[in-house]
Design a protein around this motif. Structure first.
Motif, PDB file in Angstrom:
ATOM      1  N   LEU A 174       0.824  -1.203   0.000  1.00  0.00           N
ATOM      2  CA  LEU A 174       0.000   0.000   0.000  1.00  0.00           C
ATOM      3  C   LEU A 174       0.861   1.258   0.000  1.00  0.00           C
ATOM      4  O   LEU A 174       0.760   2.131   0.880  1.00  0.00           O
ATOM      5  N   LEU A 175       1.722   1.353  -1.015  1.00  0.00           N
ATOM      6  CA  LEU A 175       2.499   2.553  -1.261  1.00  0.00           C
ATOM      7  C   LEU A 175       1.589   3.615  -1.896  1.00  0.00           C
ATOM      8  O   LEU A 175       0.609   3.285  -2.567  1.00  0.00           O
ATOM      9  N   TYR A 176       1.948   4.887  -1.693  1.00  0.00           N
ATOM     10  CA  TYR A 176       1.107   5.954  -2.236  1.00  0.00           C
ATOM     11  C   TYR A 176       1.863   6.916  -3.141  1.00  0.00           C
ATOM     12  O   TYR A 176       1.262   7.570  -3.984  1.00  0.00           O
ATOM     13  N   LEU A 177       3.177   7.032  -2.967  1.00  0.00           N
ATOM     14  CA  LEU A 177       3.968   7.916  -3.806  1.00  0.00           C
ATOM     15  C   LEU A 177       5.121   7.133  -4.412  1.00  0.00           C
ATOM     16  O   LEU A 177       5.750   6.328  -3.729  1.00  0.00           O
ATOM     17  N   ASP A 178       5.391   7.360  -5.675  1.00  0.00           N
ATOM     18  CA  ASP A 178       6.579   6.787  -6.289  1.00  0.00           C
ATOM     19  C   ASP A 178       7.356   7.911  -6.940  1.00  0.00           C
ATOM     20  O   ASP A 178       6.809   8.976  -7.266  1.00  0.00           O
ATOM     21  N   GLU A 179       8.653   7.694  -7.122  1.00  0.00           N
ATOM     22  CA  GLU A 179       9.521   8.762  -7.599  1.00  0.00           C
ATOM     23  C   GLU A 179       9.095   9.301  -8.959  1.00  0.00           C
ATOM     24  O   GLU A 179       9.278  10.476  -9.252  1.00  0.00           O
ATOM     25  N   ALA A 180       8.527   8.443  -9.797  1.00  0.00           N
ATOM     26  CA  ALA A 180       8.134   8.873 -11.141  1.00  0.00           C
ATOM     27  C   ALA A 180       7.056   9.949 -11.098  1.00  0.00           C
ATOM     28  O   ALA A 180       6.921  10.736 -12.041  1.00  0.00           O
ATOM     29  N   HIS A 181       6.275  10.002  -9.995  1.00  0.00           N
ATOM     30  CA  HIS A 181       5.201  10.980  -9.897  1.00  0.00           C
ATOM     31  C   HIS A 181       5.563  12.135  -8.951  1.00  0.00           C
ATOM     32  O   HIS A 181       4.711  12.943  -8.595  1.00  0.00           O
ATOM     33  N   LEU A 182       6.825  12.200  -8.534  1.00  0.00           N
ATOM     34  CA  LEU A 182       7.297  13.306  -7.724  1.00  0.00           C
ATOM     35  C   LEU A 182       8.172  14.220  -8.577  1.00  0.00           C
ATOM     36  O   LEU A 182       8.611  13.856  -9.670  1.00  0.00           O
ATOM     37  N   ASN A 183       8.435  15.396  -8.064  1.00  0.00           N
ATOM     38  CA  ASN A 183       9.178  16.403  -8.822  1.00  0.00           C
ATOM     39  C   ASN A 183      10.678  16.195  -8.631  1.00  0.00           C
ATOM     40  O   ASN A 183      11.225  16.505  -7.575  1.00  0.00           O
ATOM     41  N   THR A 184      11.347  15.688  -9.653  1.00  0.00           N
ATOM     42  CA  THR A 184      12.803  15.590  -9.634  1.00  0.00           C
ATOM     43  C   THR A 184      13.374  16.920 -10.111  1.00  0.00           C
ATOM     44  O   THR A 184      13.056  17.371 -11.217  1.00  0.00           O
ATOM     45  N   PRO A 185      14.189  17.580  -9.296  1.00  0.00           N
ATOM     46  CA  PRO A 185      14.701  18.903  -9.689  1.00  0.00           C
ATOM     47  C   PRO A 185      15.505  18.841 -10.985  1.00  0.00           C
ATOM     48  O   PRO A 185      16.128  17.819 -11.310  1.00  0.00           O
ATOM     49  N   ALA A 277      17.436   1.136   7.229  1.00  0.00           N
ATOM     50  CA  ALA A 277      17.607  -0.133   7.933  1.00  0.00           C
ATOM     51  C   ALA A 277      17.405  -1.269   6.939  1.00  0.00           C
ATOM     52  O   ALA A 277      17.028  -1.050   5.772  1.00  0.00           O
ATOM     53  N   VAL A 278      17.654  -2.467   7.400  1.00  0.00           N
ATOM     54  CA  VAL A 278      17.646  -3.661   6.554  1.00  0.00           C
ATOM     55  C   VAL A 278      16.405  -3.702   5.667  1.00  0.00           C
ATOM     56  O   VAL A 278      15.280  -3.551   6.146  1.00  0.00           O
ATOM     57  N   GLY A 279      16.605  -3.917   4.369  1.00  0.00           N
ATOM     58  CA  GLY A 279      15.485  -4.055   3.450  1.00  0.00           C
ATOM     59  C   GLY A 279      14.991  -2.761   2.848  1.00  0.00           C
ATOM     60  O   GLY A 279      14.192  -2.772   1.912  1.00  0.00           O
ATOM     61  N   GLY A 280      15.434  -1.622   3.367  1.00  0.00           N
ATOM     62  CA  GLY A 280      14.967  -0.346   2.862  1.00  0.00           C
ATOM     63  C   GLY A 280      15.595   0.011   1.524  1.00  0.00           C
ATOM     64  O   GLY A 280      16.652  -0.505   1.153  1.00  0.00           O
ATOM     65  N   GLY A 281      14.948   0.920   0.811  1.00  0.00           N
ATOM     66  CA  GLY A 281      15.466   1.402  -0.466  1.00  0.00           C
ATOM     67  C   GLY A 281      15.670   2.896  -0.413  1.00  0.00           C
ATOM     68  O   GLY A 281      15.795   3.496   0.659  1.00  0.00           O
ATOM     69  N   SER A 282      15.702   3.526  -1.570  1.00  0.00           N
ATOM     70  CA  SER A 282      15.815   4.979  -1.616  1.00  0.00           C
ATOM     71  C   SER A 282      14.475   5.598  -1.215  1.00  0.00           C
ATOM     72  O   SER A 282      13.431   4.954  -1.278  1.00  0.00           O
ATOM     73  N   TYR A 283      14.524   6.865  -0.796  1.00  0.00           N
ATOM     74  CA  TYR A 283      13.291   7.553  -0.423  1.00  0.00           C
ATOM     75  C   TYR A 283      13.382   9.004  -0.868  1.00  0.00           C
ATOM     76  O   TYR A 283      14.351   9.703  -0.542  1.00  0.00           O
ATOM     77  N   MET A 284      12.371   9.439  -1.623  1.00  0.00           N
ATOM     78  CA  MET A 284      12.272  10.825  -2.053  1.00  0.00           C
ATOM     79  C   MET A 284      11.137  11.491  -1.286  1.00  0.00           C
ATOM     80  O   MET A 284      10.037  10.945  -1.200  1.00  0.00           O
ATOM     81  N   PHE A 285      11.413  12.665  -0.731  1.00  0.00           N
ATOM     82  CA  PHE A 285      10.418  13.366   0.054  1.00  0.00           C
ATOM     83  C   PHE A 285       9.323  13.934  -0.848  1.00  0.00           C
ATOM     84  O   PHE A 285       9.567  14.202  -2.036  1.00  0.00           O
ATOM     85  N   PRO A 286       8.128  14.150  -0.318  1.00  0.00           N
ATOM     86  CA  PRO A 286       7.070  14.786  -1.105  1.00  0.00           C
ATOM     87  C   PRO A 286       7.519  16.152  -1.617  1.00  0.00           C
ATOM     88  O   PRO A 286       8.434  16.782  -1.060  1.00  0.00           O
ATOM     89  N   ASP A 287       6.862  16.612  -2.657  1.00  0.00           N
ATOM     90  CA  ASP A 287       7.260  17.868  -3.297  1.00  0.00           C
ATOM     91  C   ASP A 287       7.184  19.065  -2.354  1.00  0.00           C
ATOM     92  O   ASP A 287       7.814  20.103  -2.606  1.00  0.00           O
ATOM     93  N   GLU A 288       6.408  18.967  -1.276  1.00  0.00           N
ATOM     94  CA  GLU A 288       6.202  20.117  -0.383  1.00  0.00           C
ATOM     95  C   GLU A 288       7.392  20.390   0.529  1.00  0.00           C
ATOM     96  O   GLU A 288       7.465  21.454   1.147  1.00  0.00           O
ATOM     97  N   THR A 289       8.342  19.430   0.648  1.00  0.00           N
ATOM     98  CA  THR A 289       9.306  19.577   1.728  1.00  0.00           C
ATOM     99  C   THR A 289      10.661  18.979   1.390  1.00  0.00           C
ATOM    100  O   THR A 289      10.787  18.134   0.500  1.00  0.00           O
ATOM    101  N   GLY A 290      11.680  19.423   2.132  1.00  0.00           N
ATOM    102  CA  GLY A 290      13.027  18.893   2.021  1.00  0.00           C
ATOM    103  C   GLY A 290      13.818  19.272   3.261  1.00  0.00           C
ATOM    104  O   GLY A 290      13.366  20.077   4.090  1.00  0.00           O
ATOM    105  N   ILE A 291      15.007  18.719   3.400  1.00  0.00           N
ATOM    106  CA  ILE A 291      15.875  19.016   4.541  1.00  0.00           C
ATOM    107  C   ILE A 291      16.721  20.234   4.199  1.00  0.00           C
ATOM    108  O   ILE A 291      17.477  20.226   3.227  1.00  0.00           O
ATOM    109  N   SER A 292      16.607  21.285   4.990  1.00  0.00           N
ATOM    110  CA  SER A 292      17.292  22.538   4.701  1.00  0.00           C
ATOM    111  C   SER A 292      18.765  22.466   5.073  1.00  0.00           C
ATOM    112  O   SER A 292      19.129  21.988   6.162  1.00  0.00           O
ATOM    113  N   ILE A 293      19.622  22.940   4.178  1.00  0.00           N
ATOM    114  CA  ILE A 293      21.045  23.136   4.465  1.00  0.00           C
ATOM    115  C   ILE A 293      21.449  24.496   3.895  1.00  0.00           C
ATOM    116  O   ILE A 293      20.831  24.997   2.963  1.00  0.00           O
ATOM    117  N   GLY A 294      22.471  25.100   4.514  1.00  0.00           N
ATOM    118  CA  GLY A 294      23.030  26.328   3.958  1.00  0.00           C
ATOM    119  C   GLY A 294      22.613  27.610   4.626  1.00  0.00           C
ATOM    120  O   GLY A 294      23.103  28.686   4.256  1.00  0.00           O
TER     121      GLY A 294
END
Length: 613
Positions: A174-185, A277-294
């Motif tokens: 029951l996944l709801y978001l996949d990378e293909a439907h998210l905004n890749t910069p 952790a074990v078994g996990g893959g890559s994860y892309m955050f929803p388009d609304e948010t990201g981790i701020s640096i700088g």
């Protein structure tokens, strides 16, 4: 209905034929996975708001193919479909359940709908669908839990299920978001946080920590994706990787050392940034948010923690594992954070030995969030989560309360698999307000253990954690609770003046099912101490108590050809009828003239199934 007998191997040919055209799924499927290391089984799937899930299975075989689900990975109780294309081009497809290690029986209720089936010189592709919750007691429900998948094939269309190639794997559907439907910069950079040529010790548990700067950027950027980078051949050694943000006033050591050993400075920094952790893959955050640096407010350094489990004491292993970050100057609307919740790991957490089920609880009381944060904490919009226990864990759920009333079970996995720990997105963003309570319940099984299991860093110890991904970010890094171990010891007939004596006292308990239930009850009814911590290691204590959890009502079941929901009493009646009518005669025999096909009593009419939508 023909009752199929118990046989050491089920040997038959399916003979239901059709002269019909194929009907394909109407849209591309969003999710996919290989089910085996050799990549002979490729599965695609998607689901919709009507709780219908569609599968497309591509198998490198021109014989029979099978796909389905099991309860805990064992064959008995399994729910499978079997299909294929005969040499003359006709197709067969049917819904079955596995009775035991030697017997498979066709379901009276056929609840999978075939959409298409094709075969070329090397492979077979089958597309089919079903409802999450069918009205057949023999079908495994598809839920928000980790599911155990079974798939298989044979060399030809003579089906010998138990002698075919069978593959088992855990998947979350029951996944709801996949990378293909998210905004890749359109512009992004890659940065690795990793160990450099670290020699993995010949020890069952190692926590290696080092401090690494985040990317140096002159303007604000957002980290929008992360993934683990594991050194080849060390995949079985790396248990988890965590990245903690450090306060900018922190004085940090250099080098690599034991995270929780003789040098306490290597345990500095406790605000989770990302984790794998074990078994996990890559994860892309929803388009609304990201981790701020700088920005001046953002951390400049992190603590990288890599947990190794070298149970076989393999020597001379060199590791360069870590986390790969993807960051961009194309900013998102909100900065995100991660809140660590659950049961404070040690030294209070314990599990009795030899029990089928034991629940532990950790409470987060947010009433002091504003004071600890320094400014009012905005509503936390939770969009994802990562659940974590060790080997004894069987289920985890996080429950939200407001004004003393349960709002929702925010996240749960009642079929938790230690080998599939991944960041999962919520169907809808959930708001966590200051003053809310968040309870984490972990269910364990210790039938294979003869002594107490304590909370701790080793894989053989235990944990009970839920990491909540949210926006906008605040300064709170963790909010975890634990019960009074002195009270628990006293309820078990021991005496203890402090926590250390309490832990020693429960070691004196003669554990059985009765004392385990007493301990579970005591852990739940006593007030919890709640520890809150900020990125700058400021700590305050709160208190709270464990509230009851109201289970979610299961959704009504649906029949694939009749969408009227069926109530729970009706389902129970159907189950009782099914277990009676499908009783197998162990003395029966199945004649099998090799020149004839064996006709199955309730095999699908493919013409009907391909045209009814």
């Amino acid at each position: 209905m023909m009752s199929h007998p118990c046989m050491k191997s089920l040997l038959f040919l399916l003979s239901t034929l059709c002269l019909c055209s194929s009907h394909s799924a109407s849209r591309p499927m969003r999710f996919s996975a290989y089910l085996d290391p050799l990549q002979q089984f490729h599965l695609q799937w998607d689901h919709d708001s009507k709780e219908m899930i569609t599968f497309e299975l591509h198998v490198q075989s021109t014989g029979w193919v099978a796909f389905g689900f099991t309860t805990h990975g064992e064959l008995p109780g399994g729910d499978v479909v079997i299909g294929g294309v005969l040499p003359d081009g006709n197709m067969y497809f049917s819904d079955w359940h596995i009775v035991d290690e030697e017997t498979i029986v066709e379901d009276e209720s056929q609840d999978y709908q075939l959409l298409s089936m094709t075969e070329d010189k090397t492979s077979t592709t089958i597309t089919f669908r079903r409802y999450f919750q069918t009205c057949d007691a023999h079908d495994q429900p598809i839920t928000g839990d980790t599911l155990r998948v079974i798939s298989g094939f044979g060399p030809d269309d003579t089906i010998d299920f138990f002698k075919g190639k069978l593959i088992k794997r855990s998947l979350f559907f029951l996944l709801y978001l996949d990378e293909a439907h998210l905004n890749t910069p359109s512009v992004y950079h890659i940065y690795d946080l990793k160990l450099d040529d670290f020699a993995i010790p010949e020890d069952d548990t190692t926590y290696a920590c080092t401090f690494i700067p985040l990317p140096r950027v002159k303007t604000k950027h957002h980290i929008y994706k992360f993934e683990a980078v594991i050194t080849p051949r060390n995949e079985t050694m790396v248990h988890h990787i965590l990245v903690y943000a450090c306060g900018n006033a922190s004085v940090l050591p250099t080098g690599v050392s034991d995270c929780y050993g003789a040098e306490p400075e290597f345990s500095l920094c406790s605000q989770i940034v990302v984790g794998w952790a074990v078994g996990g893959g890559s994860y892309m955050f929803p388009d609304e948010t990201g981790i701020s640096i700088g920005t001046p407010r953002d951390p400049q350094w992190i603590r990288l923690e890599v947990h190794y489990s070298n149970f076989d004491l393999i020597p001379d292993l060199i590791d360069n594992s870590g986390i790969r970050l993807y960051y961009t100057p194309e900013l998102r609307p909100y900065d995100m954070g991660v809140l660590q919740t659950g049961l404070y790991t040690f030294p209070i957490h314990f599990l009795p030995p030899g029990v089928e089920s034991f629940n532990s609880y950790g409470l987060c009381n947010t009433s002091q969030f504003d004071e600890l944060n320094g400014t009012p904490v905005p509503d936390m919009n939770v969009f994802g989560y990562l659940l974590h226990t060790h080997l004894a864990g069987r289920g985890v759920r996080g429950v939200q309360y407001r004004d003393g009333k349960q709002l929702r079970i925010l996240c749960e996995d009642n079929k938790y698999d230690f080998n599939l720990q991944e960041t999962r997105g919520l169907k809808e963003v959930v708001t966590l307000k200051t003053g809310d309570e968040f309870l984490v319940e972990c269910r364990y099984q210790t039938l294979d253990r003869t002594s107490l299991t304590f909370g701790g860093p080793s894989t053989l110890n235990e944990m009970c954690l839920a990491f909540l991904f949210y926006y906008p970010r605040n300064n709170i890094s963790s909010c975890m609770g634990y019960p009074s171990i002195q009270y628990v010891a006293q309820e078990l007939g021991q005496t203890a003046a402090d926590a250390m004596e309490g832990m020693m006292a429960i070691n004196l308990v003669d554990w059985d099912n009765e004392t385990a239930k007493k301990a579970e009850k005591a852990c739940k009814e006593v007030d919890q101490v709640v520890i809150l911590k900020t990125i700058d290691e400021v700590v305050v204590n709160e208190t709270g108590f464990i509230r009851d959890i109201i289970d979610t009502e299961p959704a009504p079941c649906k029949n694939i050809f009749n969408n009227d929901p069926t109530s729970e009493p009706e389902m129970q009646a159907r189950y009782q009828a099914a277990t009676t009518s499908n009783a197998l005669d162990p003395k029966a025999t199945l004649p099998f003239p090799t020149s004839l096909f064996v006709h199955l009593g309730f095999t699908w009419l493919l013409t009907f199934s391909l045209f009814v939508v």
